[in-house]
Motif scaffolding. Structure first.
Motif: not given
Length: 393
Positions: A252, A90, A94
């Motif tokens: 996510a 993450f 991301l």
């Protein structure tokens, strides 16, 4: 031998497109030939020449620098949360989307992206035989993403026919968003990501012109792009930063759900059959992987990752490729990587139709109606790009 099977695969993809064509008589063979030649030429330049590797290296270095800058912001907010030496997906993959989204917003605010998309779209329409708006949409999809691109077309949506919307849906699902390219490059070789971006752009035009051909009157073919609403610089910047964060959170959430679902399904199938669900899908997709020029001994594993991308999303498949214990050859890795770089998966039907419904309920329903057709076409685009990569590599 892989060249022979690659050519057979190329013929099969074009034949399947022809079989599901809505109007075979309107297919422009001249435009198809030109775009196929251009695909091979660009693929060769990007994969086999010094100029191409230098260009790819420069773009990769640019995104690597952007990711380093993004990491500074991530470290400031999340520093100390993770253990030393760890690299949570993450935070490292991301979260940089937030920064890349801000860069896109700045380029749009300075009128650089709209100018680029407009004139390149106009030029492409001369080559691909499609409308100016469809050509613009192909470029814009690769820059903005499959849902955001329709926001830039919201003024024209009420006047677009079902055929034009379907072509735009194919382009949108065949490409990826610039804001997420940096994240792909942290999982795949940058060279393959950029090659896929270029090949998928023209592949989308090729498949759409076969599956969904039509002609437009001159009045219909006018390119009208709505100007962005007047905002101050910092209003715009805040909007794009929040948009980037929303994209990261959405991806996510999808990954959590899909990865968990696959784990559960694999467990059930393994208990019942002795095979995981992905392994079974691998056997189904293996012949298709083989026809991209991949050796049969690798085709089942490659087919499993291809199927994973289709039923979940590209991030899940890319993560499994990057973190798995695979022994693929360099050419197989190149072919598979190019195949994975697109939004062609079942969840994208909901993303595109949902984005459209938020702007125009009627047009969103038309996209949903043609959702499976769009997905099949976009998947053929992925196979076309992968086959061309295998023939060139």
């Amino acid at each position: 031998m892989h060249i022979l099977f690659g050519l057979i695969g190329l013929l099969l993809v074009l034949s399947l497109s022809w079989l599901i064509s809505a109007d075979r008589k309107k297919i422009s063979l001249r435009s198809l030939f030109l775009m196929l030649v251009l695909q091979f030429l660009l693929g060769f330049i990007l994969l086999r020449t010094t100029v191409g590797t230098t260009l790819v290296g420069g773009v990769a270095d640019l995104f690597a620098a952007l990711l380093r800058f993004a990491q500074s912001g991530v470290d400031f907010v999340f520093g100390g949360i993770v253990n030393q030496g760890s690299a949570p997906f993450f935070l490292t993959v991301l979260m940089p989307i937030v920064f890349i989204s801000a860069i896109i917003g700045i380029l749009r605010y300075l009128k650089v992206l709209p100018l680029f998309m407009k004139w390149v779209g106009l030029g492409l329409s001369k080559l691909n035989g499609l409308g100016k708006l469809e050509s613009y949409n192909g470029i814009a999809s690769a820059i903005l993403g499959q849902s955001e691109v329709f926001i830039s077309l919201k003024k024209e949506l009420p006047f677009l026919s079902e055929k034009r919307l379907t072509t735009m849906g194919i382009s949108a699902m065949s490409t990826v968003s610039m804001s997420i390219v940096g994240s792909y490059m942290s999982l795949l070789e940058p060279q393959y990501v950029i090659t896929a971006l270029i090949l998928n752009l023209f592949g989308g035009f090729i498949i759409a012109s076969i599956v969904n051909p039509y002609s437009l009157e001159e009045k219909e073919d006018e390119l009208l792009v709505e100007n962005d609403q007047e905002q101050t610089f910092f209003q715009m910047l805040g909007e794009y930063i929040l948009d980037g964060f929303q994209v990261a959170i959405t991806v996510a959430a999808m990954l959590i759900g899909f990865v968990a679902l696959i784990a559960m399904i694999n467990f059930i199938f393994a208990k019942v059959t002795g095979w995981t669900f992905q392994e079974l899908l691998g056997f189904v997709f293996a012949p298709f992987a083989f026809l991209t020029g991949i050796p049969w001994k690798e085709a089942v594993d490659v087919g499993s990752l291809m199927a994973t991308k289709l039923v979940t999303n590209e991030f899940v498949a890319m993560t499994q490729l990057a973190q798995g214990d695979w022994t693929f050859s360099p050419r197989t890795t190149a072919v598979l990587s190019v195949f994975l770089v697109s939004f062609a998966n079942f969840s994208s039907i909901g993303i595109i139709s949902g984005a459209m419904k938020g702007l125009n309920e009627e047009k969103g329903n038309l996209i949903a109606k043609n959702g499976l057709r769009i997905l099949l076409s976009a998947t053929l685009v992925s196979f076309l790009s992968a086959i061309i990569t295998g023939l060139i590599f």
